[in-house]
Design an enzyme around this catalytic site. Structure first.
Site, PDB file in Angstrom:
ATOM      1  N   CYS A   1      35.048 -23.718  23.015  1.00  0.00           N
ATOM      2  CA  CYS A   1      34.742 -23.262  21.660  1.00  0.00           C
ATOM      3  C   CYS A   1      35.857 -22.359  21.135  1.00  0.00           C
ATOM      4  CB  CYS A   1      33.403 -22.523  21.646  1.00  0.00           C
ATOM      5  SG  CYS A   1      32.817 -22.104  19.980  1.00  0.00           S
ATOM      6  N   CYS A   2      36.314 -21.429  21.963  1.00  0.00           N
ATOM      7  CA  CYS A   2      37.404 -20.538  21.561  1.00  0.00           C
ATOM      8  C   CYS A   2      38.693 -21.319  21.310  1.00  0.00           C
ATOM      9  CB  CYS A   2      37.645 -19.478  22.634  1.00  0.00           C
ATOM     10  SG  CYS A   2      36.386 -18.184  22.722  1.00  0.00           S
TER      11      CYS A   2
ATOM     12  N   CYS B   1      33.008 -13.300  17.562  1.00  0.00           N
ATOM     13  CA  CYS B   1      32.053 -14.216  16.946  1.00  0.00           C
ATOM     14  C   CYS B   1      30.617 -13.764  17.243  1.00  0.00           C
ATOM     15  CB  CYS B   1      32.271 -15.629  17.471  1.00  0.00           C
ATOM     16  SG  CYS B   1      33.834 -16.375  16.931  1.00  0.00           S
TER      17      CYS B   1
ATOM     18  N   CYS C   1      28.670 -14.693  20.595  1.00  0.00           N
ATOM     19  CA  CYS C   1      29.253 -14.237  21.868  1.00  0.00           C
ATOM     20  C   CYS C   1      29.577 -12.745  21.875  1.00  0.00           C
ATOM     21  CB  CYS C   1      30.507 -15.051  22.190  1.00  0.00           C
ATOM     22  SG  CYS C   1      30.210 -16.821  22.354  1.00  0.00           S
TER      23      CYS C   1
ATOM     24  N   CYS D   1      39.372 -14.496  24.668  1.00  0.00           N
ATOM     25  CA  CYS D   1      39.128 -15.710  23.884  1.00  0.00           C
ATOM     26  C   CYS D   1      40.185 -16.762  24.165  1.00  0.00           C
ATOM     27  CB  CYS D   1      39.086 -15.388  22.396  1.00  0.00           C
ATOM     28  SG  CYS D   1      40.659 -14.811  21.709  1.00  0.00           S
TER      29      CYS D   1
END
Length: 239
Positions: A119-120, A200, A203, A226
């Site tokens: 995702c990062c 985010c 998280c 990240c």
């Protein structure tokens, strides 16, 4: 620039300016040494106002890159607007994840739950890498006190073929707080609610008194970064 030339340039900059920090370091870099080839990367999170304020006093037109992952707190977006207006920043760029990549890799918006690293990579690492392509150098707000992985953070370094500048590397939380107070700079609204490191929304968690300031990031996972400050080779395949 070859890798050898890059490291020679970094060594030269460190020899001449490595003893400086904050605005004293930024001034010669923004106005002389790296003028026109450097950008400031900011999350507009906790403590971000310090570095943004210092840069704005030298050149309010410095390119500022703010990665909008699509998963940020609304408070962060509003804080960004407040700081941009207050500091008179005139070149704030807002890269986002590539829409085609996002549709393919995270169609339901839940990749953060299944694979935070991927995702990062999708939402932060790759958009930043693309945004930094025109620049030979960039400025970060990292500090040595923030995490065990940052305790030996240099002031000026070479990373992924670019010069990386960490003007606040040696600053502690007390110094940052004093600076914010001295210049009457607004705080990120979530700080008062226990969020000391803000990324985010899915998280990011509150931090208990005495905890590492970044303990609320990816809580319960081994993940501590990240990926934007890791070698591209370490995160490039995370898709």
């Amino acid at each position: 620039m070859s890798i050898l030339d890059l490291h020679r340039r970094v060594a030269d900059l460190n020899e001449r300016y490595g003893h400086l920090n904050g605005e004293e370091l930024l001034r010669p870099l923004l106005t002389e040494e790296l003028k026109g080839e450097i950008a400031l990367v900011s999350s507009f999170g906790a403590e971000s106002a310090v570095l943004l304020h210092q840069a704005s006093r030298i050149d309010p037109g410095v390119p500022v890159i703010f990665i909008n992952t699509g998963k940020l707190f609304g408070e962060t977006l509003r804080y960004r607007d407040t700081l941009v207006s207050r500091l008179g920043l005139t070149d704030v760029r807002e890269p986002r994840p590539d829409p085609e990549d996002e549709a393919r890799e995270d169609p339901h918006g839940l990749l953060w739950r299944q694979n935070a690293g991927a995702c990062c990579a999708l939402r932060k690492v790759r958009p930043l890498a693309k945004s930094l392509e025109p620049f030979g150098a960039w400025i970060t707000g990292r500090k040595r006190y923030q995490a065990a992985t940052r305790t030996v953070l240099p002031v000026i370094e070479a990373a992924d073929g670019k010069i990386k500048v960490n003007p606040l590397a040696g600053w502690g939380r007390d110094e940052l707080t004093a600076y914010l107070d001295r210049h009457d700079l607004p705080r990120h609204p979530l700080e008062a609610d226990g969020y000391l490191s803000i990324g985010c929304m899915p998280c990011t968690d509150r931090v208990a008194p005495g905890e590492d300031p970044r303990a609320g990031r990816w809580r319960g996972q081994e993940k501590t970064e990240c990926g934007i400050h890791l070698p591209m080779s370490a995160v490039g395949g995370a898709q």
